[in-house]
Design a protein around this motif. Structure first.
Motif, mmCIF file in Angstrom:
data_model
loop_
_atom_site.group_PDB
_atom_site.id
_atom_site.type_symbol
_atom_site.label_atom_id
_atom_site.label_comp_id
_atom_site.label_asym_id
_atom_site.label_seq_id
_atom_site.Cartn_x
_atom_site.Cartn_y
_atom_site.Cartn_z
ATOM 1 N N THR A 1 0.784 -0.956 0.082
ATOM 2 C CA THR A 1 0.024 -0.175 0.008
ATOM 3 C C THR A 1 0.740 1.119 0.115
ATOM 4 O OG1 THR A 1 -1.612 -1.343 1.340
ATOM 5 C CG2 THR A 1 -2.106 1.484 1.329
ATOM 6 N N VAL A 2 1.919 1.172 0.701
ATOM 7 C CA VAL A 2 2.982 2.412 0.856
ATOM 8 C C VAL A 2 3.590 2.806 -0.585
ATOM 9 C CG1 VAL A 2 5.004 3.372 1.766
ATOM 10 C CG2 VAL A 2 3.395 2.051 3.575
ATOM 11 N N VAL B 1 0.905 3.991 -2.968
ATOM 12 C CA VAL B 1 0.567 5.620 -2.599
ATOM 13 C C VAL B 1 1.833 6.566 -3.138
ATOM 14 C CG1 VAL B 1 0.471 7.246 -0.806
ATOM 15 C CG2 VAL B 1 -0.590 5.084 -0.563
ATOM 16 N N LEU C 1 0.842 8.961 -6.098
ATOM 17 C CA LEU C 1 1.096 10.647 -5.679
ATOM 18 C C LEU C 1 2.389 11.231 -6.515
ATOM 19 C CD1 LEU C 1 0.260 10.673 -2.078
ATOM 20 C CD2 LEU C 1 -1.253 11.172 -3.930
ATOM 21 N N ARG D 1 11.778 15.645 4.795
ATOM 22 C CA ARG D 1 10.848 14.693 5.267
ATOM 23 C C ARG D 1 9.473 15.010 4.554
ATOM 24 N NH1 ARG D 1 11.806 11.150 9.291
ATOM 25 N NH2 ARG D 1 13.766 11.195 9.948
ATOM 26 N N ARG D 2 9.074 16.304 4.721
ATOM 27 C CA ARG D 2 7.937 16.855 4.262
ATOM 28 C C ARG D 2 7.605 16.517 3.003
ATOM 29 N NH1 ARG D 2 6.632 17.234 8.908
ATOM 30 N NH2 ARG D 2 5.181 15.757 8.124
ATOM 31 N N ALA E 1 6.773 10.552 0.728
ATOM 32 C CA ALA E 1 6.217 9.580 1.879
ATOM 33 C C ALA E 1 6.953 8.880 2.455
ATOM 34 C CB ALA E 1 5.362 8.946 0.759
ATOM 35 N N TYR E 2 6.542 8.342 3.768
ATOM 36 C CA TYR E 2 7.543 7.615 4.634
ATOM 37 C C TYR E 2 7.249 6.322 5.152
ATOM 38 C CZ TYR E 2 9.893 6.919 9.264
ATOM 39 O OH TYR E 2 10.650 6.444 10.161
ATOM 40 N N GLY F 1 -1.206 20.559 1.569
ATOM 41 C CA GLY F 1 -0.735 19.662 0.507
ATOM 42 C C GLY F 1 -1.082 18.227 1.000
ATOM 43 N N GLU F 2 -0.656 17.669 2.096
ATOM 44 C CA GLU F 2 -0.968 16.630 2.697
ATOM 45 C C GLU F 2 -2.535 16.131 2.710
ATOM 46 O OE1 GLU F 2 1.038 18.689 4.272
ATOM 47 O OE2 GLU F 2 2.936 17.241 4.052
ATOM 48 N N ASP G 1 -3.193 15.400 -0.645
ATOM 49 C CA ASP G 1 -2.773 13.933 -0.940
ATOM 50 C C ASP G 1 -3.581 12.910 -0.433
ATOM 51 O OD1 ASP G 1 -0.657 14.841 -2.711
ATOM 52 O OD2 ASP G 1 0.883 14.652 -1.031
ATOM 53 N N ARG H 1 -6.734 12.684 -2.369
ATOM 54 C CA ARG H 1 -6.646 12.096 -3.687
ATOM 55 C C ARG H 1 -6.420 10.322 -3.432
ATOM 56 N NH1 ARG H 1 -1.376 13.553 -6.951
ATOM 57 N NH2 ARG H 1 -1.475 11.823 -8.454
ATOM 58 N N ILE H 2 -5.594 10.081 -2.630
ATOM 59 C CA ILE H 2 -5.217 8.694 -2.196
ATOM 60 C C ILE H 2 -6.442 7.729 -2.137
ATOM 61 C CG2 ILE H 2 -4.291 8.443 -0.060
ATOM 62 C CD1 ILE H 2 -2.780 6.857 -3.137
ATOM 63 N N ASP I 1 -8.867 7.130 -4.886
ATOM 64 C CA ASP I 1 -8.488 6.077 -5.672
ATOM 65 C C ASP I 1 -8.508 4.760 -4.839
ATOM 66 O OD1 ASP I 1 -6.060 6.116 -8.141
ATOM 67 O OD2 ASP I 1 -5.693 4.797 -6.463
ATOM 68 N N LEU I 2 -8.107 4.599 -3.696
ATOM 69 C CA LEU I 2 -8.034 3.380 -3.018
ATOM 70 C C LEU I 2 -9.363 2.862 -2.588
ATOM 71 C CD1 LEU I 2 -5.043 3.292 -0.879
ATOM 72 C CD2 LEU I 2 -5.276 1.739 -2.882
ATOM 73 N N ARG J 1 -6.439 -0.555 5.040
ATOM 74 C CA ARG J 1 -5.612 -0.104 3.870
ATOM 75 C C ARG J 1 -5.643 1.579 3.885
ATOM 76 N NH1 ARG J 1 -7.306 -2.482 -1.733
ATOM 77 N NH2 ARG J 1 -6.115 -4.085 -1.080
ATOM 78 N N THR K 1 -3.023 2.683 6.706
ATOM 79 C CA THR K 1 -1.734 2.534 6.076
ATOM 80 C C THR K 1 -1.893 3.756 4.976
ATOM 81 O OG1 THR K 1 -1.663 0.261 6.258
ATOM 82 C CG2 THR K 1 -0.038 1.258 4.809
ATOM 83 N N ALA K 2 -2.394 3.894 4.039
ATOM 84 C CA ALA K 2 -2.283 4.919 3.075
ATOM 85 C C ALA K 2 -2.279 6.356 3.721
ATOM 86 C CB ALA K 2 -3.533 4.945 2.046
ATOM 87 N N ARG L 1 -1.389 7.162 6.847
ATOM 88 C CA ARG L 1 -0.152 7.287 7.598
ATOM 89 C C ARG L 1 0.954 7.511 6.752
ATOM 90 N NH1 ARG L 1 1.470 1.913 9.077
ATOM 91 N NH2 ARG L 1 0.006 1.835 10.833
ATOM 92 N N THR L 2 1.186 6.811 5.502
ATOM 93 C CA THR L 2 2.166 7.284 4.512
ATOM 94 C C THR L 2 2.066 8.879 4.217
ATOM 95 O OG1 THR L 2 1.956 4.970 3.667
ATOM 96 C CG2 THR L 2 3.094 6.498 2.311
ATOM 97 N N TYR M 1 0.657 11.332 5.962
ATOM 98 C CA TYR M 1 0.639 12.352 7.011
ATOM 99 C C TYR M 1 1.971 12.372 7.905
ATOM 100 C CZ TYR M 1 -3.995 13.811 6.502
ATOM 101 O OH TYR M 1 -5.349 14.322 5.739
ATOM 102 N N ALA M 2 2.266 10.825 8.159
ATOM 103 C CA ALA M 2 3.616 10.768 9.258
ATOM 104 C C ALA M 2 4.718 10.548 8.482
ATOM 105 C CB ALA M 2 3.091 9.595 10.166
ATOM 106 N N LYS M 3 5.684 11.667 8.973
ATOM 107 C CA LYS M 3 7.022 11.388 8.289
ATOM 108 C C LYS M 3 8.022 10.993 9.136
ATOM 109 C CE LYS M 3 4.650 13.074 4.849
ATOM 110 N NZ LYS M 3 4.856 13.821 3.748
#
Lengths: 297, 426
Positions: free
Chosen positions: A23-24, A27, A31, A181-182, A185-186, B28-29, B32, B35-36, B39-40, B47, B50-51, B53-54, B56-58
């Protein structure tokens, strides 16, 4: 491309993944964001980029970071010797035209970052161990990561012909800047659990005996959980160990087999000393370290 | 399927919530994320999690905060109903408890008027504590009739003490620490409360953090190395490689300031664990440990053998062998001995670092000696393992902190902050 299609492509590249990882990746790909992967050494961060290149059928362009890495090694460099020769050979020609030609593609040495954005076909760009590079280099990357363009003073701004899929990896040796980081994707990768490790062994070493694979996977999990082990074994070391045992014709992980091949899974003396102790050997192999018989407790 | 529009409205509120929890989430986040999700789809909760988290969290720390906020915000319907039911039951139970406590108090202490906060405290007390208070009030009931004012004051002071004890218990329990991740959680816990089996994990955390600080510092060091005056000699010599053209410029590097650190370590009884952790930190910081001398003290002072300190796993053994372990603390004597050392240990280029909980015999002498040590050294820093919340109850802390800067170091996180400050400021 849908998530299911990506999963199918990764499976075809013989990659063992879980839903979270798939999934990551989906994504980041959808994007068009660079993917920053963090985790301990040897958990398979670099492998993600290699697999994505194979799965997407793209070329992998790799930039290995180190202390003191500069633009000249990462982006471009003028071929100075060639420029000097050109000046000496063409001294009689028009000076303006000569100066202009000196800063053209002919004299430019393309490095990984420039190569990745000037490529006609999209590539996978791996910026490996970004935490080893200087903060200045991190700042220099920002333009590329957010705008997919770079600025060369003599030429101007070069925009990406195709958008590369960028993967950055870090062992967390130093914290990365918020700005970097910003823009990404992480993903944090931990050591795999028993089931995943076993699946990796089966996928990568299909010729190795199933029972031996299971014993190796279990022993590696136990080694990682030992507080006394300083350098936890990575996935690559698990694979090496299983392959070494197989090459020696060993079908069962006994204390003797463990001693003979320990150097494949543990890479420093202090850790090997921990392995010498009887309780650890027994825990890893399920055999008595002295007589080699199965323990019944 | 629920209308996606509903989810997208919720998403914007979710972004606001994440911002409130400290995540730097921008438009921006959110764009995103929308948008995701479009799509998902929204069917698979894991799911979606996870999407998001990818997007928003860095960092790993941000991932933990994100998980908590997500689990609290996007609840499955059954969980939401169960939570509401549980909350309502809890509310009823608490109200019942308060009412019973109020009645009990009214019947017991007709002579004492208790405030709302005190009644609340009584309701929250354990049955054992309540029983203690009841028997105490019964015992002194006679006094209440003879001198109601004194009795009332006494009861109020009992409540004040109970409230304070509860506060201290909450602080000790590490309320608000990151309980979800054991590796991060250990940074927020009180060092003195570590169990024996947690110590290897704490040591690993110290090493990881120290490695990170070293990385940060070496990156800064490299950066500053390129500034300064132009080095003509090296520039011209290097220019010879490129046919006399000065293609690359070389700069003079500023010589590093030679500062050294003197660590004064309290190893009396309970302080050993903290001293060990702090020393591990200092030993791991390349820039700090290069020029440092360590002194151990309890009733007397001794210099630690630098060679033996290289193996911190044997620190406790070493302290026990030295004969100063488990004795009382006499900071005054230790500081006087340190100031009198020949050749001098303290000087203008020295930073004196004291690791102690401020509990010492003969505080006045210790204060005078600290003043003298401060005069002799460039800078004095005190790392105190007592939680900052308790400093107000200790006179010794107020006295010593008036002489030198004192940093709270009750948790590994605070210790990290202190060592980083020490390291960055040289």
């Amino acid at each position: 491309m849908t998530l299911e299609e990506l999963k199918e492509k990764m499976s075809r590249a013989h990659y063992v993944y879980d839903d979270t990882l798939a999934t990551v990746l989906y994504v980041a790909l959808t994007l068009g964001r660079p993917l920053l992967i963090e985790g301990a050494a040897g958990v398979g961060k670099t492998e993600v980029a290699k697999v994505m290149a194979a799965a997407l059928n793209r070329e992998l362009v790799r930039l290995q970071c180190y202390e003191g890495l500069e633009e000249s090694k990462a982006l471009y460099e003028w071929n100075y010797q060639k420029q000097l020769l050109a000046i000496q050979v063409n001294q009689s020609e028009d000076r303006d035209a000569l100066t202009k030609s000196l800063f053209s593609d002919e004299y430019m040495l393309e490095r990984p970052l420039l190569k990745s954005i000037r490529s006609e076909k999209p590539v996978v760009l791996l910026i490996d161990e970004i935490d080893k590079a200087d903060e200045e280099f991190e700042a220099f990357l920002l333009e590329l990561l957010s705008e997919m363009q770079v600025t060369v003073p003599e030429v101007g701004t070069i925009r990406a012909k195709t958008t590369p899929f960028v993967v950055l990896t870090s062992n967390r040796a130093r914290p990365l800047s918020e700005a970097l980081r910003r823009r990404c994707a992480y993903l944090y990768i931990d050591y795999p659990d028993l089931d995943k490790e076993l699946a990796i062994l089966r996928e990568k070493l299909p010729h190795v005996d199933d029972r031996l694979c299971a014993q190796v996977a279990l022993a590696v999990q136990k080694l990682r959980s030992q507080e006394a082990i300083l350098k936890k074994p990575s996935i690559a070391e698990t694979l090496d160990w299983a392959a070494a045992l197989d090459a020696l014709g060993i079908r069962e992980l006994t204390p003797d087999a463990l001693r003979q091949t320990a150097g494949f899974v543990l890479k420093n003396n202090e850790d090997l000393e921990v392995l010498e102790s009887e309780p650890v050997t027994r825990e890893l192999t399920g055999h008595c370290g002295h007589c080699g018989e199965h323990t019944h407790d | 399927m629920t209308d996606p529009g509903v989810y997208l409205t919720k998403l914007s509120a979710f972004s606001r919530l994440l911002r409130m929890k400290g995540l730097p989430v921008g438009p921006g986040e959110t764009a995103d994320a929308a948008r995701i999700l479009t799509d998902l789809g929204f069917e698979d909760r894991e799911r979606v999690k996870t999407a998001l988290r990818t997007v928003y969290a860095k960092s790993r720390e941000e991932q933990l905060t994100f998980d908590r906020v997500f689990d609290g915000y996007f609840l499955p319907e059954e969980a939401m109903r169960a939570q509401a039911r549980e909350q309502a039951e809890q509310e009823v139970k608490q109200q019942e408890q308060r009412r019973a406590a109020r009645e009990e108090l009214e019947s017991m202490s007709s002579q004492v008027s208790l405030s709302e906060a005190q009644q609340e405290t009584y309701a929250l007390m354990s049955e054992e504590a309540r029983q203690r208070l009841r028997s105490f009030m019964d015992r002194y009931r006679g006094n209440a009739e003879r001198n109601p004012a004194l009795y009332s004051e006494f009861i109020h002071s009992v409540f004040a003490r109970t409230i304070m004890e509860q506060q201290m218990l909450m602080e000790d329990a590490g309320q608000g620490c990151e309980g979800l991740d054991p590796e991060l959680g250990i940074l927020y816990r009180d060092i003195s409360a570590f169990q024996d089996n947690e110590i290897p994990r704490a040591i690993a955390a110290i090493e990881a953090v120290a490695q990170r600080i070293n990385g940060e510092l070496s990156a800064r060091k490299r950066k500053t190395g390129r500034s300064g005056k132009l080095d003509f000699r090296r520039t011209i010599r290097r220019g010879l490689e490129t046919g006399g053209v000065n293609y690359r410029l070389c700069f003079r590097r500023r010589p590093p300031r030679r500062k050294h650190l003197v660590v004064l370590c309290d190893v009396s009884g309970s302080m050993v664990q903290f001293s060990e952790f702090a020393l591990r930190f200092i030993q791991s910081l390349n820039r700090v440990s290069e020029n440092s001398r360590v002194f151990l003290f309890s009733e007397k002072l001794m210099e630690a053998d630098a060679f033996r300190l290289q193996n911190m796993d044997r620190f406790r053994e070493y302290v026990k062998e030295s004969g100063i372990y488990g004795r009382g603390t006499d900071l005054g004597t230790a500081l006087e001995s340190l100031c009198a050392c020949k050749p001098a240990v303290l000087g203008a280029g020295a930073t004196l670092l004291i690791l102690s909980d401020t509990k010492t015999i003969d505080q006045q002498r210790a204060l005078r000696a600290l003043g003298e040590a401060k005069r002799l050294s460039g800078r004095v820093l005190w790392l105190n393992p007592i939680p900052q919340g308790k400093w107000k109850y200790l006179r010794s802390v107020a006295a010593f902190s008036s002489v030198c800067a004192m940093l709270p170091c009750s948790t590994l996180r605070e210790l990290t902050g202190a060592c980083r400050r020490l390291s960055v400021n040289g």
